[in-house]
Design an enzyme around this catalytic site. Structure first.
Site, PDB file in Angstrom:
ATOM      1  N   SER A  99    -132.821 105.690 107.637  1.00  0.00           N
ATOM      2  CA  SER A  99    -133.487 105.671 106.339  1.00  0.00           C
ATOM      3  C   SER A  99    -134.994 105.448 106.518  1.00  0.00           C
ATOM      4  O   SER A  99    -135.644 106.180 107.260  1.00  0.00           O
ATOM      5  CB  SER A  99    -132.836 104.615 105.444  1.00  0.00           C
ATOM      6  OG  SER A  99    -133.310 104.696 104.123  1.00  0.00           O
ATOM      7  N   ASP A 119    -126.696 113.545 100.695  1.00  0.00           N
ATOM      8  CA  ASP A 119    -127.429 112.273 100.682  1.00  0.00           C
ATOM      9  C   ASP A 119    -127.972 112.010  99.279  1.00  0.00           C
ATOM     10  O   ASP A 119    -128.746 112.801  98.741  1.00  0.00           O
ATOM     11  CB  ASP A 119    -128.579 112.343 101.690  1.00  0.00           C
ATOM     12  CG  ASP A 119    -129.225 110.999 101.938  1.00  0.00           C
ATOM     13  OD1 ASP A 119    -129.436 110.246 100.966  1.00  0.00           O
ATOM     14  OD2 ASP A 119    -129.542 110.697 103.105  1.00  0.00           O
ATOM     15  N   HIS A 142    -125.787 108.525 102.183  1.00  0.00           N
ATOM     16  CA  HIS A 142    -127.008 108.116 102.885  1.00  0.00           C
ATOM     17  C   HIS A 142    -126.741 107.236 104.104  1.00  0.00           C
ATOM     18  O   HIS A 142    -127.391 107.386 105.138  1.00  0.00           O
ATOM     19  CB  HIS A 142    -127.922 107.378 101.896  1.00  0.00           C
ATOM     20  CG  HIS A 142    -129.276 107.054 102.442  1.00  0.00           C
ATOM     21  ND1 HIS A 142    -130.194 108.014 102.813  1.00  0.00           N
ATOM     22  CD2 HIS A 142    -129.883 105.846 102.680  1.00  0.00           C
ATOM     23  CE1 HIS A 142    -131.301 107.437 103.241  1.00  0.00           C
ATOM     24  NE2 HIS A 142    -131.143 106.121 103.171  1.00  0.00           N
TER      25      HIS A 142
END
Length: 296
Positions: free
Chosen positions: A89, A211, A241
């Protein structure tokens, strides 16, 4: 894989360290499974908490995040022949910043890289946060994580939902994120976008086509702009995600280990950019976004 072959790989990997960087305002819990798998493969792993970036460490400008991560890299570089950097991320954006500062990085692994919060679950008012940061609201507002919490796996999602309701730090991150942290994350992402062309390290990109936090556009932007000569992209179709915890976490761990070995062995530069997709996933990628959302 035979026991003897597995042991040979472990011995071959033992001089290769991997710095693992978690997501914004979170903790190394996000990377626990991947760290365990890489360690079992013989890689030395280090998933630090960073002052001003990790949960419970207050707030600091993004330059301090990069400095702390580079310091962690330098410690590993004194002990190991190869040091690679892997991030999840916003941690992937931070990993890219480290590679920019340390060109000696062996390989760069970008998992669910977030250069823009543009996924299908991001609230419509996200664009207002830049304005809110300039007001007294920046000291009070906290963005609250919502379902699906980065998880397609419904059983794990239910477990995380219970933790989030209690305001606890979970294996997929915190229940809330402060406005100053989000502001600094936006600054970090902007700097990474500018510097991608200067990053020449071997690069693995793994991203989910569904995502909900950072759309596939983030991964494609890196593909098209990074200066890496050896690049591999893997698209996942059964995760959201948090790909290090979701349904395809084993695929993520396996592909990371494989790429690290390939990079350390001096993979043939003529291989160039390699995108890995199944036939079924290739068909999905050709579908309009509206069709994909309707199917969920």
């Amino acid at each position: 894989m035979t026991t003897m072959h597995r042991q040979d790989l472990k011995n071959r990997n033992e001089d290769h360290a991997v710095l693992l960087l978690h997501g914004l305002s979170s903790s190394p819990l996000e990377l626990r499974y991947l760290t365990r798998c890489l360690s079992a493969d013989g890689f030395a792993t280090h998933a630090p908490e960073l002052p001003g970036y990790s949960a419970g460490h207050g707030h600091a400008p993004m330059e301090q995040w990069v400095s702390a991560a580079v310091d962690a890299f330098d410690v590993l570089a004194k002990r190991h022949r190869h040091v690679s950097v892997c991030g999840l991320s916003m941690g992937a954006a931070l990993s890219a910043a480290v590679a920019r500062e340390r060109p000696s990085t062996r390989a760069l692994l970008l998992l669910s890289i977030t250069l823009d919060y543009d996924g299908w679950a991001i609230p419509w008012y996200r664009f207002l946060l830049a304005w809110a940061h300039k007001t007294p609201m920046r000291h009070r507002y906290r963005y609250r994580e919502q379902e699906p919490f980065g998880l397609r796996n419904s059983a794990l999602r239910a477990k995380i939902a219970r933790a989030m309701r209690k305001g606890e730090l979970s294996e997929v991150g915190p229940a809330t994120i402060s406005l100053p942290a989000l502001h600094e994350a936006t600054r970090l992402a902007a700097s990474v976008r500018r510097d991608l062309k200067y990053i020449a390290n071997d690069c693995l990109i793994i991203h989910a086509v569904d995502d909900e936090t950072s759309s596939p556009h983030n991964a494609r932007y890196v593909q098209e702009n990074i200066g890496a000569s050896l690049q591999r992209t893997i698209w996942l179709d059964d995760s959201y995600h948090m790909i290090t915890s979701d349904n395809e976490r084993e695929v993520v761990a396996r592909e990371c280990a494989l790429f690290l070995r390939d990079s350390a062995c001096g993979a043939d530069g003529d291989a160039g950019s390699k995108q890995v997709v199944s036939r079924a996933l290739a068909r999905r990628l050709r579908q309009p976004a509206s069709t994909s959302r309707a199917a969920r």
